[in-house]
Design a protein around this motif. Sequence first.
Motif, PDB file in Angstrom:
ATOM      1  N   LYS A 115     -40.027  -6.462   4.056  1.00 43.10           N
ATOM      2  CA  LYS A 115     -40.920  -7.356   4.800  1.00 43.10           C
ATOM      3  C   LYS A 115     -40.912  -8.753   4.203  1.00 43.10           C
ATOM      4  CE  LYS A 115     -44.258  -4.084   6.738  1.00 43.10           C
ATOM      5  NZ  LYS A 115     -45.677  -3.647   6.764  1.00 43.10           N
ATOM      6  N   ARG A 120     -40.411 -11.610   9.017  1.00 44.60           N
ATOM      7  CA  ARG A 120     -40.823 -11.584  10.420  1.00 44.60           C
ATOM      8  C   ARG A 120     -42.330 -11.343  10.492  1.00 44.60           C
ATOM      9  NH1 ARG A 120     -38.997  -7.392  15.298  1.00 44.60           N
ATOM     10  NH2 ARG A 120     -39.147  -8.937  16.963  1.00 44.60           N
ATOM     11  N   TYR A 130     -41.714  -6.587   9.819  1.00 48.07           N
ATOM     12  CA  TYR A 130     -40.454  -5.830   9.792  1.00 48.07           C
ATOM     13  C   TYR A 130     -40.053  -5.443   8.385  1.00 48.07           C
ATOM     14  CZ  TYR A 130     -35.655  -4.371  10.401  1.00 48.07           C
ATOM     15  OH  TYR A 130     -34.492  -3.623  10.388  1.00 48.07           O
ATOM     16  N   PRO A 131     -39.771  -4.142   8.175  1.00 47.96           N
ATOM     17  CA  PRO A 131     -39.932  -2.998   9.083  1.00 47.96           C
ATOM     18  C   PRO A 131     -41.337  -2.407   8.996  1.00 47.96           C
ATOM     19  CG  PRO A 131     -38.880  -2.269   7.080  1.00 47.96           C
ATOM     20  CD  PRO A 131     -39.099  -3.760   6.921  1.00 47.96           C
ATOM     21  N   SER A 132     -41.643  -1.492   9.890  1.00 49.95           N
ATOM     22  CA  SER A 132     -42.962  -0.869   9.911  1.00 49.95           C
ATOM     23  C   SER A 132     -43.113   0.100   8.746  1.00 49.95           C
ATOM     24  CB  SER A 132     -43.157  -0.112  11.232  1.00 49.95           C
ATOM     25  OG  SER A 132     -44.277   0.747  11.156  1.00 49.95           O
ATOM     26  N   HIS A 185     -47.125  -3.610  15.568  1.00 49.10           N
ATOM     27  CA  HIS A 185     -45.707  -3.854  15.325  1.00 49.10           C
ATOM     28  C   HIS A 185     -44.944  -4.011  16.631  1.00 49.10           C
ATOM     29  CE1 HIS A 185     -45.398  -3.271  10.965  1.00 49.10           C
ATOM     30  NE2 HIS A 185     -46.292  -2.303  11.091  1.00 49.10           N
ATOM     31  N   THR A 188     -38.901  -3.066  17.669  1.00 47.71           N
ATOM     32  CA  THR A 188     -37.790  -3.150  16.721  1.00 47.71           C
ATOM     33  C   THR A 188     -38.265  -2.990  15.278  1.00 47.71           C
ATOM     34  OG1 THR A 188     -37.976  -5.559  17.019  1.00 47.71           O
ATOM     35  CG2 THR A 188     -36.125  -4.448  18.092  1.00 47.71           C
ATOM     36  N   ASP A 189     -39.524  -3.315  15.000  1.00 43.72           N
ATOM     37  CA  ASP A 189     -40.092  -3.065  13.672  1.00 43.72           C
ATOM     38  C   ASP A 189     -40.154  -1.567  13.415  1.00 43.72           C
ATOM     39  OD1 ASP A 189     -40.562  -5.788  13.362  1.00 43.72           O
ATOM     40  OD2 ASP A 189     -42.627  -5.645  14.089  1.00 43.72           O
ATOM     41  N   GLY A 192     -36.774  -0.200  12.732  1.00 44.78           N
ATOM     42  CA  GLY A 192     -36.400  -0.554  11.372  1.00 44.78           C
ATOM     43  C   GLY A 192     -37.090   0.324  10.342  1.00 44.78           C
TER      44      GLY A 192
END
Length: 236
Positions: A115, A120, A130-132, A185, A188-189, A192
Amino acid sequence: MRGRVADAVLPPSSVRWLGAVAGLAALVVVVIGVVYSGHSEPGRVDRWFVEPTADSVGPPWRGVALTVDFLGEPVGAAILVMAVVAGCLLLRWPRGAVFVVAGAAVAVGTATLLKSVVGRTIHGDGNLSYPSGHTAFLTAVALVVALLATGRLGLGRTAGASLVPACALVAGAAMGWAQVALGAHYPTDVLGGWCTAVAVVPATAWVVDRIADRTADRIADRSADRAADSGRRELR
């Protein structure tokens, strides 16, 4: 050797295909991270699913989403991990308990680090997305449980190759839906986060097995040395 195979958290039958899947997942994480690095708006792919700028789900599904989300919060995550660890300890499988904690910690730690690297955000105010991490956590726990069950039950390559991905997909889909539905989120997060767990959990399992095996070898060597010394003393 049989004892090692029985205690291993990474089933030998799953090593090759899991390694290939983990490598592909890592590639996806990197590609998405590069594409959305520094962004603060949903991408074209995200808009295909939903406009992720606010909560998009109402009662009664909002309650379901919040319940699933709780499993990724500190208290919920701790309860979930402790429950799985307790199960491993009841089975007298300390290596499995270590893997549960390590797998979850590495997945969340990796997501947190990424992250900061990707940068992001969502909803402004520096909310890194990003990412979750929630998705990475629940997916990691599901993968860990599936791998432990595969090894403990002695499932073959076919059964393991079905159980492990199925558990990861169900857990990732559930938490991913909750995160997107609650506006926490972008889609796409979530992808990821899921791929982050898939990439790091098998590697964590391999490391846990290597460290545990080496520790067992050292203990065995020390025991052998003590037995030899004792025998020499008796001869004297």
